[in-house]
Design an enzyme around this catalytic site. Structure first.
Site, PDB file in Angstrom:
ATOM      1  CG  HIS A 141      38.516  62.797  35.506  1.00  0.00           C
ATOM      2  ND1 HIS A 141      38.043  61.609  36.667  1.00  0.00           N
ATOM      3  CD2 HIS A 141      39.323  61.851  35.203  1.00  0.00           C
ATOM      4  CE1 HIS A 141      38.500  60.817  36.454  1.00  0.00           C
ATOM      5  NE2 HIS A 141      39.318  60.964  34.650  1.00  0.00           N
ATOM      6  NE  ARG A 150      49.980  63.344  36.925  1.00  0.00           N
ATOM      7  CZ  ARG A 150      49.138  62.326  36.315  1.00  0.00           C
ATOM      8  NH1 ARG A 150      49.247  61.085  35.854  1.00  0.00           N
ATOM      9  NH2 ARG A 150      48.033  63.038  35.968  1.00  0.00           N
ATOM     10  CD  GLU A 209      34.513  58.298  30.271  1.00  0.00           C
ATOM     11  OE1 GLU A 209      34.616  58.122  29.160  1.00  0.00           O
ATOM     12  OE2 GLU A 209      35.412  57.838  30.705  1.00  0.00           O
ATOM     13  CE  LYS A 261      40.161  53.316  32.440  1.00  0.00           C
ATOM     14  NZ  LYS A 261      39.589  54.629  33.669  1.00  0.00           N
ATOM     15  CB  SER A 265      32.525  50.064  28.622  1.00  0.00           C
ATOM     16  OG  SER A 265      33.710  49.475  28.551  1.00  0.00           O
ATOM     17  CB  THR A 357      35.679  60.428  34.379  1.00  0.00           C
ATOM     18  OG1 THR A 357      36.061  58.887  34.046  1.00  0.00           O
ATOM     19  CG2 THR A 357      34.809  60.682  35.181  1.00  0.00           C
TER      20      THR A 357
END
Ligand code: MN
Length: 425
Positions: A141, A150, A209, A261, A265, A357
């Protein structure tokens, strides 16, 4: 071997072959019957064993605890009994449910009081979650994200193989499987604009997760070693760390995840004890370069847990979009906990620490839509013919997981939630 894990054990309760909850599992949760107060329960086949009733029946006397801990809307007090007593409780329940034991088997009146059909109860959040931390511990991940955001040649940042990277999340919006929530709104900066905009996220994602629940508190200044860590871990649930990728890309610099986030959840309702998962330990990921001494560990500390994510469109059947495994984790739970407490940060019973993840090495085992569709450039086709770059309104995302060995399947049940359209106000 822990006695309650013996693959030879059979229950007098009829349990379907592919059930997540054989007698070797006995996970803990909080259930509620209509018109009644919430209570502590244990899953067995298609039933919930009512621990308050089991205690009233006199079967838990040897624990020497106040029976009120089973008449609660959280498991914190049960967990706080400590690992040894929780182990003893699981063993006692295993004996009560074992095929050779007539105590409940031959007494339909007792069964009527102590066993409820799962379809007749509502599951609630199993613990009062104090603090919640999310790690970033799957190497595939982290590599995928690094490549996309990146530098493909240097996907992992220099610290990644030296410490389990994590961030402090928010517990107020952690919900139990079966809930729904509105598509979050927020600020993002579209690539074709030089100014940010405000509105519903256009890139709502799941993150596959698991999360472990802390079973013993520490005092400030105390550190848990990798060797001690298992003693501080009560059990594991499935976890969906919902993420808004467009909000995340704009807000995360320099302090990390925030509003991308914390809107929602989802966790599965049954906490599978670390004890029940012990038979499924496998060797950990080979770590190179060598880690610092406080992160070293011995023994097989990874876990073989098969994981799957399904998307169910509003009017359609659930369609599997990825299959992964907990064993792809680079950092173990024991290392995560040792790192989390190495500075003296105290932890409390009920704290939740999520894996990050969990992606596998192949494109069909990636743990988020961002990876599965490579930032939307390669949409997924669902079984109803529709395509997804990210998650649509009306979609239900379902995570499932189980371990299997020697004919015993230890499952987690479901972790699911439905996305509703953004509110207009
Ligand atoms: Mn996450």
């Amino acid at each position: 071997m822990i006695k309650a894990n013996n693959p030879a054990l059979k229950s007098w309760i009829e349990i379907e072959k592919d059930s997540d909850f054989p007698i070797q599992n006995l996970p803990f949760g909080i259930f509620k019957r209509e018109g009644k107060l919430p209570r502590v329960g244990v899953a067995i086949g298609g039933y919930v064993l009512d621990l308050a009733e089991v205690a009233l029946g006199g079967y838990l006397r040897e624990l020497h605890v106040n029976l009120q801990i089973f008449e609660n809307n959280h498991l914190n007090q049960v967990i706080a009994m400590g690992k040894e007593k929780c182990r003893q409780l699981r063993q006692t329940l295993s004996e009560l449910l074992e095929a050779g034991n007539p105590e409940l088997r031959d007494h339909p009146d007792r069964q009527k009081r102590m066993l409820h059909k799962m379809s007749d109860v509502q599951m609630l959040l199993p613990v009062r979650i104090g603090d919640y931390t999310d790690f970033y511990s799957s190497i595939d991940h982290a590599t995928n994200i690094g490549k996309m955001l990146r530098d493909p040649a240097n996907a992992l940042l220099p610290n990644w193989k030296h410490l389990p990277v994590g961030y402090h999340g928010r517990s107020s919006s952690i919900c139990i499987s079966g809930h729904s929530f509105h598509r979050p709104k927020g600020q993002s900066k579209p690539p074709d604009s030089d100014q940010p905009v405000f509105g519903p996220t256009k890139a709502l994602d799941f993150e596959l997760e698991t999360a472990f629940i802390i079973g013993q508190s520490t005092a400030m200044g105390e550190s848990v070693t990798t060797a001690q860590a298992d003693h501080y871990i009560f059990g594991i649930v499935l976890f969906n760390d919902w993420s808004a990728r467009d909000l995340q890309a704009w807000e995360y610099v320099p302090l990390g995840p925030f509003l991308a986030k914390n809107f929602a959840s989802t966790i599965s309702p049954w906490i599978v004890t670390l004890d029940a998962l012990e038979p499924f330990r496998v060797p950990g990921y080979k770590q190179e370069p060598e880690v610092l001494p406080y992160l070293k560990y011995t023994g097989d500390k990874n876990l073989d847990i098969k994981l799957e994510v399904l998307i169910k469109p509003e009017r359609g059947e659930p369609c599997a979009v990825t299959r992964s495994n907990y064993r792809y984790m680079y950092w173990t739970m024991e290392q995560q906990l040792a790192h989390h407490t190495c500075n003296g940060c105290n932890i409390n019973v009920g704290d939740m620490m999520a894996s990050g993840t969990i992606s596998g090495p192949t494109p069909d085992s990636f743990g988020s839509m961002m990876e599965l569709t490579w930032r939307g450039s390669n949409p997924l086709k669902l079984s109803d013919g529709t395509e997804r770059k990210y998650i649509n309104d009306g979609d239900t995302v379902i995570i499932k997981g189980y371990s299997e060995k020697n004919g015993v399947r230890i499952g987690f049940g479901e972790c699911k939630a439905k996305v509703l359209p953004a509110t207009t106000i």
